[in-house]
Design a protein around this motif. Sequence first.
Motif, PDB file in Angstrom:
ATOM      1  N   SER A  55       0.842  -1.193   0.000  1.00 16.75           N
ATOM      2  CA  SER A  55       0.000   0.000   0.000  1.00 16.75           C
ATOM      3  C   SER A  55       0.878   1.244   0.000  1.00 16.75           C
ATOM      4  O   SER A  55       2.019   1.220   0.489  1.00 16.75           O
ATOM      5  N   PHE A  56       0.334   2.333  -0.553  1.00 14.30           N
ATOM      6  CA  PHE A  56       1.000   3.643  -0.515  1.00 14.30           C
ATOM      7  C   PHE A  56       0.432   4.525   0.592  1.00 14.30           C
ATOM      8  O   PHE A  56       0.686   5.729   0.611  1.00 14.30           O
ATOM      9  N   ARG A  57      -0.315   3.932   1.511  1.00 13.31           N
ATOM     10  CA  ARG A  57      -1.034   4.713   2.505  1.00 13.31           C
ATOM     11  C   ARG A  57      -0.108   5.542   3.388  1.00 13.31           C
ATOM     12  O   ARG A  57      -0.457   6.664   3.783  1.00 13.31           O
ATOM     13  N   TRP A  58       1.075   5.027   3.682  1.00 11.58           N
ATOM     14  CA  TRP A  58       1.961   5.746   4.590  1.00 11.58           C
ATOM     15  C   TRP A  58       2.687   6.886   3.884  1.00 11.58           C
ATOM     16  O   TRP A  58       3.049   7.876   4.524  1.00 11.58           O
ATOM     17  N   TYR A  59       2.879   6.767   2.591  1.00  7.37           N
ATOM     18  CA  TYR A  59       3.401   7.909   1.841  1.00  7.37           C
ATOM     19  C   TYR A  59       2.339   8.994   1.743  1.00  7.37           C
ATOM     20  O   TYR A  59       2.650  10.192   1.832  1.00  7.37           O
ATOM     21  N   GLU A  60       1.094   8.587   1.555  1.00  3.98           N
ATOM     22  CA  GLU A  60       0.002   9.560   1.541  1.00  3.98           C
ATOM     23  C   GLU A  60      -0.130  10.245   2.900  1.00  3.98           C
ATOM     24  O   GLU A  60      -0.347  11.455   2.981  1.00  3.98           O
ATOM     25  N   ALA A  61       0.005   9.461   3.993  1.00  5.91           N
ATOM     26  CA  ALA A  61      -0.061  10.051   5.331  1.00  5.91           C
ATOM     27  C   ALA A  61       1.102  10.994   5.576  1.00  5.91           C
ATOM     28  O   ALA A  61       0.950  12.049   6.217  1.00  5.91           O
ATOM     29  N   LEU A  62       2.266  10.654   5.046  1.00  5.51           N
ATOM     30  CA  LEU A  62       3.437  11.507   5.232  1.00  5.51           C
ATOM     31  C   LEU A  62       3.285  12.826   4.491  1.00  5.51           C
ATOM     32  O   LEU A  62       3.740  13.876   4.974  1.00  5.51           O
ATOM     33  N   LEU A  63       2.634  12.795   3.340  1.00  8.81           N
ATOM     34  CA  LEU A  63       2.438  14.018   2.555  1.00  8.81           C
ATOM     35  C   LEU A  63       1.236  14.823   3.013  1.00  8.81           C
ATOM     36  O   LEU A  63       1.026  15.940   2.530  1.00  8.81           O
ATOM     37  N   ASP A  64       0.438  14.279   3.914  1.00  4.70           N
ATOM     38  CA  ASP A  64      -0.732  14.998   4.425  1.00  4.70           C
ATOM     39  C   ASP A  64      -0.267  16.180   5.276  1.00  4.70           C
ATOM     40  O   ASP A  64       0.391  15.993   6.300  1.00  4.70           O
ATOM     41  N   PRO A  65      -0.612  17.440   4.894  1.00  2.29           N
ATOM     42  CA  PRO A  65      -0.116  18.609   5.638  1.00  2.29           C
ATOM     43  C   PRO A  65      -0.692  18.731   7.031  1.00  2.29           C
ATOM     44  O   PRO A  65      -0.143  19.469   7.859  1.00  2.29           O
ATOM     45  N   VAL A  66      -1.805  18.053   7.305  1.00  2.00           N
ATOM     46  CA  VAL A  66      -2.422  18.128   8.632  1.00  2.00           C
ATOM     47  C   VAL A  66      -1.845  17.061   9.555  1.00  2.00           C
ATOM     48  O   VAL A  66      -1.356  17.348  10.648  1.00  2.00           O
ATOM     49  N   ARG A  67      -1.873  15.828   9.091  1.00  2.00           N
ATOM     50  CA  ARG A  67      -1.402  14.727   9.933  1.00  2.00           C
ATOM     51  C   ARG A  67       0.099  14.778  10.162  1.00  2.00           C
ATOM     52  O   ARG A  67       0.584  14.411  11.244  1.00  2.00           O
ATOM     53  N   SER A  68       0.842  15.211   9.167  1.00  2.00           N
ATOM     54  CA  SER A  68       2.309  15.199   9.262  1.00  2.00           C
ATOM     55  C   SER A  68       2.880  16.610   9.299  1.00  2.00           C
ATOM     56  O   SER A  68       3.983  16.859   8.789  1.00  2.00           O
ATOM     57  N   ALA A  69       2.167  17.526   9.935  1.00  2.00           N
ATOM     58  CA  ALA A  69       2.645  18.911  10.004  1.00  2.00           C
ATOM     59  C   ALA A  69       3.972  19.004  10.753  1.00  2.00           C
ATOM     60  O   ALA A  69       4.880  19.745  10.353  1.00  2.00           O
ATOM     61  N   THR A  70       4.113  18.251  11.834  1.00  2.00           N
ATOM     62  CA  THR A  70       5.360  18.281  12.608  1.00  2.00           C
ATOM     63  C   THR A  70       6.517  17.736  11.788  1.00  2.00           C
ATOM     64  O   THR A  70       7.635  18.278  11.828  1.00  2.00           O
ATOM     65  N   GLU A  71       6.259  16.682  11.033  1.00  2.00           N
ATOM     66  CA  GLU A  71       7.317  16.101  10.202  1.00  2.00           C
ATOM     67  C   GLU A  71       7.722  17.060   9.090  1.00  2.00           C
ATOM     68  O   GLU A  71       8.900  17.161   8.736  1.00  2.00           O
ATOM     69  N   HIS A  72       6.749  17.768   8.510  1.00  2.00           N
ATOM     70  CA  HIS A  72       7.062  18.744   7.466  1.00  2.00           C
ATOM     71  C   HIS A  72       7.934  19.868   8.024  1.00  2.00           C
ATOM     72  O   HIS A  72       8.902  20.304   7.376  1.00  2.00           O
ATOM     73  N   ALA A  73       7.600  20.339   9.219  1.00  2.00           N
ATOM     74  CA  ALA A  73       8.399  21.402   9.840  1.00  2.00           C
ATOM     75  C   ALA A  73       9.815  20.910  10.133  1.00  2.00           C
ATOM     76  O   ALA A  73      10.802  21.636   9.920  1.00  2.00           O
ATOM     77  N   ALA A  74       9.932  19.670  10.617  1.00  2.00           N
ATOM     78  CA  ALA A  74      11.257  19.112  10.898  1.00  2.00           C
ATOM     79  C   ALA A  74      12.071  18.954   9.619  1.00  2.00           C
ATOM     80  O   ALA A  74      13.283  19.225   9.604  1.00  2.00           O
ATOM     81  N   ALA A  75      11.413  18.511   8.541  1.00  2.00           N
ATOM     82  CA  ALA A  75      12.117  18.355   7.267  1.00  2.00           C
ATOM     83  C   ALA A  75      12.590  19.707   6.744  1.00  2.00           C
ATOM     84  O   ALA A  75      13.714  19.826   6.228  1.00  2.00           O
ATOM     85  N   TRP A  76      11.746  20.725   6.882  1.00  2.00           N
ATOM     86  CA  TRP A  76      12.132  22.067   6.426  1.00  2.00           C
ATOM     87  C   TRP A  76      13.317  22.586   7.237  1.00  2.00           C
ATOM     88  O   TRP A  76      14.250  23.177   6.689  1.00  2.00           O
ATOM     89  N   ASN A  77      13.297  22.362   8.543  1.00  2.00           N
ATOM     90  CA  ASN A  77      14.422  22.788   9.383  1.00  2.00           C
ATOM     91  C   ASN A  77      15.713  22.071   8.977  1.00  2.00           C
ATOM     92  O   ASN A  77      16.781  22.689   8.889  1.00  2.00           O
ATOM     93  N   SER A  78      15.621  20.769   8.707  1.00  2.00           N
ATOM     94  CA  SER A  78      16.809  20.010   8.316  1.00  2.00           C
ATOM     95  C   SER A  78      17.352  20.492   6.979  1.00  2.00           C
ATOM     96  O   SER A  78      18.568  20.636   6.803  1.00  2.00           O
ATOM     97  N   LEU A  79      16.459  20.738   6.021  1.00  2.00           N
ATOM     98  CA  LEU A  79      16.902  21.236   4.717  1.00  2.00           C
ATOM     99  C   LEU A  79      17.522  22.622   4.832  1.00  2.00           C
ATOM    100  O   LEU A  79      18.537  22.915   4.177  1.00  2.00           O
ATOM    101  N   LYS A  80      16.926  23.456   5.669  1.00  2.00           N
ATOM    102  CA  LYS A  80      17.461  24.804   5.850  1.00  2.00           C
ATOM    103  C   LYS A  80      18.836  24.762   6.501  1.00  2.00           C
ATOM    104  O   LYS A  80      19.765  25.457   6.055  1.00  2.00           O
ATOM    105  N   ILE A  81      18.988  23.942   7.539  1.00  2.00           N
ATOM    106  CA  ILE A  81      20.285  23.825   8.209  1.00  2.00           C
ATOM    107  C   ILE A  81      21.332  23.251   7.253  1.00  2.00           C
ATOM    108  O   ILE A  81      22.470  23.740   7.187  1.00  2.00           O
ATOM    109  N   ALA A  82      20.962  22.218   6.489  1.00  2.00           N
ATOM    110  CA  ALA A  82      21.906  21.605   5.557  1.00  2.00           C
ATOM    111  C   ALA A  82      22.319  22.589   4.464  1.00  2.00           C
ATOM    112  O   ALA A  82      23.502  22.667   4.104  1.00  2.00           O
TER     113      ALA A  82
END
Length: 273
Positions: A55-82
């Motif tokens: 299933s692709f359900r977990w990729y869909e959950a990861l891309l969900d801006p509501v459910r994975s808002a914390t993960e999106h913020a963490a990814a943005w911080n990591s990309l910015k720092i890198a």
Amino acid sequence: MRDMKENPVPALLYKVFVFGFGSLCVVYLVAPIVIALTMSFTSGQTLKYPPEGFSFRWYEALLDPVRSATEHAAAWNSLKIAGLAVLGALLFAVPATIGMTRMRRSMVGTIEPLLLAPLVLPSLVYGLAALIVANFVGLQPSLWLTVTGHVVVFGPLMYRAASVVAQGLNPSLAEASTVMGATWFTTLRRVTIPLLMPGILAGAFLVFIQSLDNVSVSLFLADAQTTVLPLRMFALIEESLDVRVAAISGILIGLTLVVMLVARRVLAPPKQA
């Protein structure tokens, strides 16, 4: 070599050791990547191998801006720092590389170990030491302190990659540019930097990947608002064995492979006619 030809047993043992041990090393390196990718496509509720269905359900959950808002913020911080770490490394690694090529070998042998020392020191020890020093001078953990730590720890990777290329450059090229009337800045921009570009790009890739994946330095130097992706992944595993961790790994693996293939094609030497 002649003895090995006369007696095939040592040659056979050599091949068995090299190819057998090499194959085991490849399997050891590749197997975790395959397992992580496989688990990211599971239809189950938790990290488990072998996965339950496809299933692709977990990729869909990861891309969900509501459910994975914390993960999106963490990814943005990591990309910015890198990204900022790469820029910071450029500011000292490239001038250091050019300067080292113009120094006497004895001076290079004295200064270069100091530039490469952060590669030897464990990053966990450096992160703790940097936090102690920052508190001593009145600095608090922050995004910029984390970037500074990443530049210090991973910047030597760019210097090392660029210096390897610089050692193979012909100094007469820069001298010819000067003789033809070019200023030092024009020579730097039109001759030196383009020749160093393969090493600079390779170093930038190494710094970016190491910074993006770093835990120890970010753990000590990042503040509560600067959650980075590796630390967030650890938190997800500790809390609930969330399958989104495998999905994050799958995306990072895919992006890394794409960048490596593109870099290999771009940086490949031109074919001889």
